[in-house]
Write an enzyme that holds these catalytic residues in place. Sequence first.
Site, PDB file in Angstrom:
ATOM      1  N   GLY A  59      47.896  12.856  42.311  1.00 61.48           N
ATOM      2  CA  GLY A  59      48.457  12.103  43.430  1.00 61.48           C
ATOM      3  C   GLY A  59      47.349  11.750  44.397  1.00 61.48           C
ATOM      4  O   GLY A  59      46.265  12.336  44.335  1.00 61.48           O
ATOM      5  N   CYS A  86      44.776  17.463  38.318  1.00 63.00           N
ATOM      6  CA  CYS A  86      44.124  16.861  39.486  1.00 63.00           C
ATOM      7  C   CYS A  86      44.752  17.391  40.779  1.00 63.00           C
ATOM      8  O   CYS A  86      44.589  18.562  41.093  1.00 63.00           O
ATOM      9  CB  CYS A  86      44.163  15.338  39.387  1.00 63.00           C
ATOM     10  SG  CYS A  86      43.012  14.559  40.530  1.00 63.00           S
ATOM     11  N   TYR A  87      45.516  16.565  41.529  1.00 63.76           N
ATOM     12  CA  TYR A  87      46.152  17.068  42.758  1.00 63.76           C
ATOM     13  C   TYR A  87      47.009  18.295  42.442  1.00 63.76           C
ATOM     14  O   TYR A  87      47.060  19.257  43.220  1.00 63.76           O
ATOM     15  CB  TYR A  87      47.002  15.956  43.396  1.00 63.76           C
ATOM     16  CG  TYR A  87      47.675  16.390  44.680  1.00 63.76           C
ATOM     17  CD1 TYR A  87      46.944  16.533  45.853  1.00 63.76           C
ATOM     18  CD2 TYR A  87      49.045  16.666  44.709  1.00 63.76           C
ATOM     19  CE1 TYR A  87      47.560  16.944  47.030  1.00 63.76           C
ATOM     20  CE2 TYR A  87      49.663  17.074  45.886  1.00 63.76           C
ATOM     21  CZ  TYR A  87      48.918  17.213  47.046  1.00 63.76           C
ATOM     22  OH  TYR A  87      49.528  17.621  48.205  1.00 63.76           O
ATOM     23  N   HIS A 174      41.861  14.199  34.135  1.00 63.74           N
ATOM     24  CA  HIS A 174      43.129  13.653  33.624  1.00 63.74           C
ATOM     25  C   HIS A 174      43.191  13.718  32.091  1.00 63.74           C
ATOM     26  O   HIS A 174      42.663  12.837  31.424  1.00 63.74           O
ATOM     27  CB  HIS A 174      43.297  12.202  34.106  1.00 63.74           C
ATOM     28  CG  HIS A 174      43.543  12.131  35.568  1.00 63.74           C
ATOM     29  ND1 HIS A 174      44.803  12.173  36.109  1.00 63.74           N
ATOM     30  CD2 HIS A 174      42.686  12.100  36.620  1.00 63.74           C
ATOM     31  CE1 HIS A 174      44.723  12.143  37.429  1.00 63.74           C
ATOM     32  NE2 HIS A 174      43.444  12.099  37.755  1.00 63.74           N
ATOM     33  N   GLU A 176      45.679  13.100  30.300  1.00 62.77           N
ATOM     34  CA  GLU A 176      46.635  12.130  29.770  1.00 62.77           C
ATOM     35  C   GLU A 176      46.017  10.778  29.440  1.00 62.77           C
ATOM     36  O   GLU A 176      46.621   9.990  28.727  1.00 62.77           O
ATOM     37  CB  GLU A 176      47.808  11.955  30.752  1.00 62.77           C
ATOM     38  CG  GLU A 176      47.486  11.198  32.043  1.00 62.77           C
ATOM     39  CD  GLU A 176      46.878  12.063  33.152  1.00 62.77           C
ATOM     40  OE1 GLU A 176      46.340  13.139  32.840  1.00 62.77           O
ATOM     41  OE2 GLU A 176      46.911  11.638  34.328  1.00 62.77           O
ATOM     42  N   ASP A 232      64.803  -4.787  25.970  1.00 61.15           N
ATOM     43  CA  ASP A 232      65.312  -3.721  26.838  1.00 61.15           C
ATOM     44  C   ASP A 232      66.835  -3.785  26.970  1.00 61.15           C
ATOM     45  O   ASP A 232      67.534  -2.788  26.783  1.00 61.15           O
ATOM     46  CB  ASP A 232      64.701  -3.806  28.239  1.00 61.15           C
ATOM     47  CG  ASP A 232      63.187  -3.812  28.214  1.00 61.15           C
ATOM     48  OD1 ASP A 232      62.623  -3.505  27.146  1.00 61.15           O
ATOM     49  OD2 ASP A 232      62.576  -4.131  29.246  1.00 61.15           O
ATOM     50  N   LYS A 371      58.038   0.745  26.938  1.00 56.28           N
ATOM     51  CA  LYS A 371      58.426  -0.332  26.029  1.00 56.28           C
ATOM     52  C   LYS A 371      58.349   0.078  24.552  1.00 56.28           C
ATOM     53  O   LYS A 371      59.278  -0.143  23.788  1.00 56.28           O
ATOM     54  CB  LYS A 371      57.514  -1.527  26.292  1.00 56.28           C
ATOM     55  CG  LYS A 371      57.849  -2.765  25.527  1.00 56.28           C
ATOM     56  CD  LYS A 371      59.128  -3.389  26.012  1.00 56.28           C
ATOM     57  CE  LYS A 371      58.906  -4.336  27.146  1.00 56.28           C
ATOM     58  NZ  LYS A 371      60.126  -4.876  27.714  1.00 56.28           N
TER      59      LYS A 371
END
Length: 514
Positions: A59, A86-87, A174, A176, A232, A371
Amino acid sequence: MDSPDREEKVLVLDFGAQYVQLIARRVRELNVYSEIVPGATPLDELLAMQPKAIILSGGPSSVYEDGAPTVDAELFQAGIPILGICYGCQLMAHRMPGGAVEPGDKREFGRQALTVDEPDTLLHGVPAATSCWMSHGDRVQTVPDGFEVLAHTEHSHVAAMADADRGLAGVQFHPEVQHTPEGMQMLRSFLHDMAGCSGTWEMGSFVDHAVASLRERVGDKRILCALSGGVDSSVTAMLLDRAIGDQLTCMFLDHGLLRLDEAEQVKATFGPRLGDRFVAIDASEDFLSKLAGVTDPEEKRVIIGNTFIRVFERESAKLGEFHFIAHGTLYPDVIESGGDNTATIKTHHNVGGLPDDMKYENVEPLRQLFKDEVRTLGLELGLPEEIVWRQPFPGPGMAVRVIGEVTPERVATAQQADAIMRDELERAGVTGLAQWFAALADMRSVGVMGDGRTYEQPIILRAVTTEDFMTADWAAIPHEVLSRISNRIVNEVRGVNRVLYDITSKPPATIEWE
Ligand code: XMP
């Protein structure tokens, strides 16, 4: 939405990182169901969700700022495995006894060499020298009691830390993002080894659970689904069809801003599937009259959002009472429309542009998904490939591709150019594009055609590659294909004398042109 198997749910606490959704998605890629919840969710609510593990996201805040998001320190005593990123890692150090965070004077940003000091627990199987993606100011100075340092970088002497006995770990970088090559391995170690997740979740379980939870929520009430024919809303409609069949009515609203011949295609696809539960409305006059004279992109979006719901109310009233309205909102729509801690980039018609006095209750069964996950879900639900692989088309349609005033003539110009582009790309067999379209600019330039001077508008071609539509790169379409598209457009579309190709990535640009 609850997970099908309560044992296996991982909660991602959102502290406002732009890429928080990537964490949830990576967890699902490792076959563990995950959901994002607000960072401020009270401890008792978190515990009631019975998560198998919790991930604290990154964040933009500093733990020292007034009003910085935080967590109840008791969370760390609850016996739930937790990974701070991280945060989230700084919060662990700040909130746990013995830990300390150092306010950062020097930001560490981008790819950094990572040296592994302890190749166990979280860093099991990670080579001693690797790299990671950093983006932080503050950093962990001292690890909390019971933790050990697992890795460091040049500027962070605590790049990774863990207390294996309690299943707690934190990383300053990170894991991810793709730029941390061992990130998936680390997440796998956390989920499978430290948190004991079995990794058996798949999209099929999502369908079963989503169907069950939709039945519970909708009960015997009627639901109206705004069906655009895009992937969608088609997946949303098919999921609802499976869950509550007869109580569903799908309304296809042609706002006059679709692609060339698209309205006919949608009717031909869904009419036979849904029978009299499919209702098509031509509302182009409603939309185009309200857009007359409007050039501001945000204003266009709000007008379209409002008109959408008004037309829906008007038309649905003719079909009896509805309690719910279903939308195919995906996670990127939610995040880009601005959560509590993130910036609003655009007001998407299906999230931010709806009026407050709307009389329906919203149902958004795809809200946690990306998606490509929705496509997998579509295949799981038996939707035909041509719908599942259809390129996304935004709710406000050509209004976000006709820069400046949206008139029927300007929409037609963009539609014709767009159809030529799609046709030529298909003929050339160009693959790997995520989205491709033509936009009309609101400027004029001098050209020469035959022996005469022209003073006309340019068409902008846009084609991008992306996985999640949050970031995108412009696509390297072969020059000869671009050349054919350009020739045909200036020859066949009246009012166009130049064709430009957009070579900007997202960020800093966006995918659409408005
Ligand atoms: P941008 O232009 O923000 O687009 O990079 C990201 C993706 O979102 C689509 N998009 C929308 N989809 N309603 C939608 O349903 C909208 O208002 C909207 N605006 C953009 C865009 O086509 C791309 O796939």
